[in-house]
Design an enzyme around this catalytic site. Structure first.
Site, PDB file in Angstrom:
ATOM      1  N   CYS A  97     -20.348 132.288 112.967  1.00 45.08           N
ATOM      2  CA  CYS A  97     -21.585 132.720 112.292  1.00 45.08           C
ATOM      3  C   CYS A  97     -22.651 132.999 113.354  1.00 45.08           C
ATOM      4  CB  CYS A  97     -22.096 131.646 111.343  1.00 45.08           C
ATOM      5  SG  CYS A  97     -20.897 131.046 110.148  1.00 45.08           S
ATOM      6  N   CYS A 134     -19.189 137.990 104.929  1.00 44.09           N
ATOM      7  CA  CYS A 134     -19.227 137.890 106.387  1.00 44.09           C
ATOM      8  C   CYS A 134     -17.859 137.477 106.925  1.00 44.09           C
ATOM      9  CB  CYS A 134     -20.259 136.853 106.839  1.00 44.09           C
ATOM     10  SG  CYS A 134     -21.943 137.493 106.937  1.00 44.09           S
ATOM     11  N   HIS A 201     -32.245 120.941  78.188  1.00 39.02           N
ATOM     12  CA  HIS A 201     -33.086 121.060  79.384  1.00 39.02           C
ATOM     13  C   HIS A 201     -34.403 121.803  79.174  1.00 39.02           C
ATOM     14  CE1 HIS A 201     -29.981 119.131  81.698  1.00 39.02           C
ATOM     15  NE2 HIS A 201     -29.083 119.976  81.237  1.00 39.02           N
ATOM     16  N   ARG A 238     -21.558 122.376  88.515  1.00 34.62           N
ATOM     17  CA  ARG A 238     -22.388 121.598  87.592  1.00 34.62           C
ATOM     18  C   ARG A 238     -22.471 122.301  86.240  1.00 34.62           C
ATOM     19  NH1 ARG A 238     -22.933 118.538  85.108  1.00 34.62           N
ATOM     20  NH2 ARG A 238     -24.456 116.911  84.685  1.00 34.62           N
ATOM     21  N   CYS A 242     -21.322 120.739  82.577  1.00 30.64           N
ATOM     22  CA  CYS A 242     -22.184 120.702  81.393  1.00 30.64           C
ATOM     23  C   CYS A 242     -21.516 121.397  80.211  1.00 30.64           C
ATOM     24  CB  CYS A 242     -23.514 121.402  81.683  1.00 30.64           C
ATOM     25  SG  CYS A 242     -24.835 120.294  82.195  1.00 30.64           S
TER      26      CYS A 242
END
Lengths: 281, 158
Positions: A97, A134, A201, A238, A242
């Site tokens: 990188c 990349c 939420h 995540r 949920c």
């Protein structure tokens, strides 16, 4: 053990008597970088919310303290691993990188703008997709699996050098249709429990759902070091957790649906500071 | 095998003195959000209902509702209304309707529908994240609904 039982009982007692509001606290990273954990909602969200709040405000005193100092933040161990990978050549081109980007600190300001429209790809790309572009196109290396260790650690390293900068994803122009798709997903009640992101939420942040203190579900702190699995977790993973918990068939990390949802949820946190790697339950 | 099962079921009906006829989730008759008749055709057991309401693997009602009578069960949520006095506020038929499918009485309610098998978006196979298969059934059985309703009816304010 007795002390722990006492603490649990105290929690039950408190949550029974008072509503579990977010704390009134300020996060200063390493005693030098102020982190915005509470700010006015971005314009596109002002009909639904006045303020946007980082998940940091919904966690306990010890968890909040752990995130305020890099020496105490276990997520930084994974960042250090990625810092090494940053300098290490990989793939047929013999590049790392750093061959193109020099010091990783030069990437400050990149994380806050992702996901973003990619003109060449003709689609919205997440930071992990850009990293893989990349790797496959310039390094001659294999793509990393979505949200897998090497990818999530590098995303955390790139996030770490942008901490304190405001999340600022574009929602108009060519990104708008993906943003609209993400918004649609956010308000769709999935699964046998028929729950949308918004049910918990947006409509119920600050309330307890069984033993969990519901936050606004902001993703400015991702990647997140979770105390429950002691590793870095990606936003898509995540989301998957949920949606699974609504007793639904989930989408996959890296899917078009989760790219769109990541853009939309990130945009709900425009103005909050980049925090990753943060610490959550 | 089938005969044996039916035989046992008839035996059970004779034993309880009831001609139990279960109403399928797709065949429930709502009247202003309420359900007049027992879904299982049998009375509910309030003691078992109390267990279902507090059990994470069954109704898990306390995930969202606080119930003083269940103070021995840790971590009650604050999403829905407190259940204390539910037996004063609602009739048995109304409570049955709310537990089976609260969205009929309260449009847009966040409460899951516990006796419903159709009309879901991306229904899953329990909490696996996989798609639902042919084992898909309601969140609670007809008798579990009756047990919960029998318990809720007992929640009266002193």
């Amino acid at each position: 053990m007795k002390k722990l039982t006492g603490a649990i009982l105290a929690t039950v007692f408190t949550t029974t008597l008072a509503s579990a509001e977010p704390v009134d606290d300020t996060l200063i990273l390493n005693e030098e970088t102020p982190i915005v954990t509470r700010t006015a909602a971005p314009a596109h969200l002002s009909d639904a919310l006045d303020e946007v709040l980082s998940g940091w405000l919904f966690r306990g005193t010890e968890t909040r303290a752990m995130q305020s100092d890099d020496f105490d933040n276990p997520g930084m161990i994974f960042v250090e691993q990625a810092m090494e990978a940053w300098e290490t050549a990989d793939g047929t081109a013999g590049k790392s990188c750093s061959s193109c980007h020099n010091e990783i600190e030069s990437m400050a300001g990149v994380k806050p703008t992702y996901p973003k429209w990619d003109e060449n790809a003709g689609s919205v790309q997440t930071l992990q997709m850009q990293m893989n572009e990349c790797r496959t196109e310039r390094m001659g290396a294999e793509a990393w699996g979505y949200d897998k260790g090497p990818a999530i650690n590098m995303e955390a390293a790139l996030s770490s050098v942008s901490r304190g900068m405001p999340v600022n994803v574009a929602i108009d122009g060519p990104a708008q249709s993906a943003w609209e798709q993400g918004k649609e997903l956010y308000y769709t009640r999935t699964g046998q429990l028929e729950l949308s992101c918004a049910n918990c939420h947006e409509d119920n942040y600050g309330n307890m759902i069984r033993a969990d203190h519901l936050s606004q579900g902001q993703i400015n702190g991702f990647p997140v070091y979770r105390l429950k699995n002691t590793k870095l977790n990606g936003a898509h993973s995540r989301f998957k957790g949920c949606i699974r918990d609504t007793r639904a068939e989930t989408y996959a990390p890296g899917s078009d649906e989760f790219i769109a949802l990541e853009l939309y949820v990130a945009s709900r946190g425009n103005g909050l500071s980049v925090e990753g790697p943060s610490i959550r339950n | 095998m089938k005969n044996c099962f039916i035989g046992a079921a008839i035996g059970a009906m004779i034993a309880t003195g009831l001609h139990a006829e279960e109403v399928l989730p797709t065949n429930v008759a709502f009247n202003d959000g309420a359900i007049e008749q027992s879904l299982s055709g049998a009375p509910g057991d309030p003691n078992n209902g109390r267990i279902i309401v507090g059990d994470k693997g069954q109704g898990n009602c306390v995930a969202c509702h606080e119930v003083t009578d269940l103070a021995d069960v840790p971590f009650h949520g604050e999403i829905g209304p407190m259940l204390d006095g539910a037996g004063d506020r609602w009739s048995e038929a109304e409570l049955r309707g709310i537990v089976a499918n609260a969205k009929i009485m309260f449009e847009g309610s966040m409460m899951p529908s516990f006796y419903k098998t159709e009309g879901f978006i991306r229904p899953g196979n329990a909490y696996t994240g996989e798609a639902a298969d042919d084992t898909f059934g309601p969140l609670l059985s007809a008798q579990q609904i009756e047990d919960v309703v029998a318990y809720l009816v007992t929640l009266k304010e002193e």
